[in-house]
Design an enzyme around this catalytic site. Structure first.
Site, PDB file in Angstrom:
ATOM      1  N   GLY A  19      58.571  34.412  64.664  1.00  0.00           N
ATOM      2  CA  GLY A  19      59.975  34.027  64.505  1.00  0.00           C
ATOM      3  C   GLY A  19      60.788  35.124  63.852  1.00  0.00           C
ATOM      4  O   GLY A  19      61.609  34.860  62.972  1.00  0.00           O
ATOM      5  N   ALA A  20      60.578  36.359  64.319  1.00  0.00           N
ATOM      6  CA  ALA A  20      61.174  37.518  63.645  1.00  0.00           C
ATOM      7  C   ALA A  20      62.548  37.898  64.172  1.00  0.00           C
ATOM      8  O   ALA A  20      63.136  38.870  63.694  1.00  0.00           O
ATOM      9  CB  ALA A  20      60.235  38.729  63.774  1.00  0.00           C
ATOM     10  N   GLY A  23      67.284  34.644  61.418  1.00  0.00           N
ATOM     11  CA  GLY A  23      67.029  33.941  60.170  1.00  0.00           C
ATOM     12  C   GLY A  23      66.111  34.685  59.219  1.00  0.00           C
ATOM     13  O   GLY A  23      66.165  35.907  59.082  1.00  0.00           O
ATOM     14  N   GLY A  25      62.871  35.300  59.254  1.00  0.00           N
ATOM     15  CA  GLY A  25      61.921  36.252  59.821  1.00  0.00           C
ATOM     16  C   GLY A  25      62.524  37.617  60.051  1.00  0.00           C
ATOM     17  O   GLY A  25      61.908  38.650  59.738  1.00  0.00           O
ATOM     18  N   SER A 152      58.007  24.180  53.588  1.00  0.00           N
ATOM     19  CA  SER A 152      59.293  23.623  53.157  1.00  0.00           C
ATOM     20  C   SER A 152      59.069  22.657  52.015  1.00  0.00           C
ATOM     21  O   SER A 152      58.010  22.029  51.908  1.00  0.00           O
ATOM     22  CB  SER A 152      59.967  22.889  54.320  1.00  0.00           C
ATOM     23  OG  SER A 152      61.143  22.233  53.896  1.00  0.00           O
ATOM     24  N   TYR A 175      60.150  16.871  61.210  1.00  0.00           N
ATOM     25  CA  TYR A 175      60.088  18.186  60.552  1.00  0.00           C
ATOM     26  C   TYR A 175      59.292  18.109  59.251  1.00  0.00           C
ATOM     27  O   TYR A 175      58.408  18.940  59.006  1.00  0.00           O
ATOM     28  CB  TYR A 175      61.507  18.672  60.275  1.00  0.00           C
ATOM     29  CG  TYR A 175      61.579  19.957  59.480  1.00  0.00           C
ATOM     30  CD1 TYR A 175      61.469  21.185  60.107  1.00  0.00           C
ATOM     31  CD2 TYR A 175      61.754  19.925  58.100  1.00  0.00           C
ATOM     32  CE1 TYR A 175      61.532  22.370  59.375  1.00  0.00           C
ATOM     33  CE2 TYR A 175      61.818  21.101  57.360  1.00  0.00           C
ATOM     34  CZ  TYR A 175      61.707  22.315  58.012  1.00  0.00           C
ATOM     35  OH  TYR A 175      61.768  23.477  57.282  1.00  0.00           O
TER      36      TYR A 175
END
Length: 279
Positions: A19-20, A23, A25, A152, A175
């Protein structure tokens, strides 16, 4: 707490960030760019992946960057990606499981993955679990090595009678359950690897950072992304944490996770379910 990010050199090390391309990442990759590591950047959009690689090289022209394309909602693509990493990379000192899917724009709409698993459980738990397991041979051959799972503070207990939330679905609950599953898996793998010099930790980087995921979920960002970069990079780089494993950090603080994470029966049930789903 505004702890300074250690400026540790990472020359000779290889770091994979999922997820780079946006955001947290992306900002972690930019932070690490000047430290001398080889950066392996994962994304699911080829255009964003190329643009992120170019941005990292602009910050540090001498950095070595390689890109890996995969949609983590499809476990077959996860397997193809890990096979490519194993085929091309001689070492891997750090794996950062950062890619995630948030609450969704419509919190009442249940979505499924390519394998028909509830989407948040698939992307936030099954995919990083599979990715880590597949890359363990490379990580253990590159010790000391670290796995950093971006979790989280939002955690909810897993209902083993309805793991895939086929009843009374909400994106928030999906989530929070998926992130607790990630933490439970973190604790199990850390115990399994206790004598291997591979550490496995989870971190809540910051609350309501200004990221696309937060905004797309209809939430109001409260702080900048840099507030989440520092605790994440600390787990990657800090020499004082080289032997610390099996912990959940709320930013910089070693903190208790949800109580279900310490329920050995629940963890065993989740581990068995995960093995079945990935078989």
């Amino acid at each position: 707490m505004n702890m300074r990010t250690p400026s540790t050199s990472l020359h000779g090390k290889t770091i994979l960030i999922t997820g780079a391309t946006q955001g947290l990442g992306r900002h972690v990759a930019l932070d690490l760019a000047g430290r001398g590591a080889t950066l392996l950047l994962h994304g699911r959009d080829p255009g964003r992946l190329d643009e992120t690689a170019a941005a990292v090289r602009a910050v540090a022209p001498d950095v070595t960057v390689r890109t890996f394309l995969a949609d983590l909602s499809d476990l077959d693509q996860v397997r193809v990606m890990t096979a490519r990493v194993l085929d091309t990379e001689p070492r891997l000192e750090v794996l950062v499981n950062n890619a995630a899917i948030g609450f969704g724009t419509d919190h009442t709409r249940r979505e499924v993955s390519a394998q028909a698993h509830e989407l948040r459980f698939a992307v936030n738990h099954l995919a990083p679990h599979l990715l880590t397991r597949e890359l363990l041979p490379l990580l253990t051959a590159s010790t000391p090595a670290r796995v950093v799972n971006v979790a989280s503070i939002g955690q909810a207990p897993i209902d083993f009678d309805d793991v895939m939330l086929e009843h009374d679905y909400t994106g928030v609950d999906a989530y929070c359950r998926s992130k607790l599953a990630m933490i439970m898996s973190t604790f199990d793998l850390a115990a399994e690897l206790a004598d291997s010099k591979v550490t496995v930790n989870a971190v809540h980087p910051a609350h309501l950072m200004d990221t696309p995921g937060v905004r797309e979920s209809g939430l109001t960002p409260e702080i900048g992304i840099d507030e989440g970069v520092r605790p994440t990079v600390r787990l990657i780089t800090d020499p004082a944490l080289q032997t610390v494993t099996g912990r959940y950090f709320d930013q910089f603080t070693d903190s208790p996770a949800h109580g279900q994470a310490y329920d050995t029966t629940a963890r065993a049930r989740l581990a068995a379910l995960t093995r079945d789903l990935l078989a």
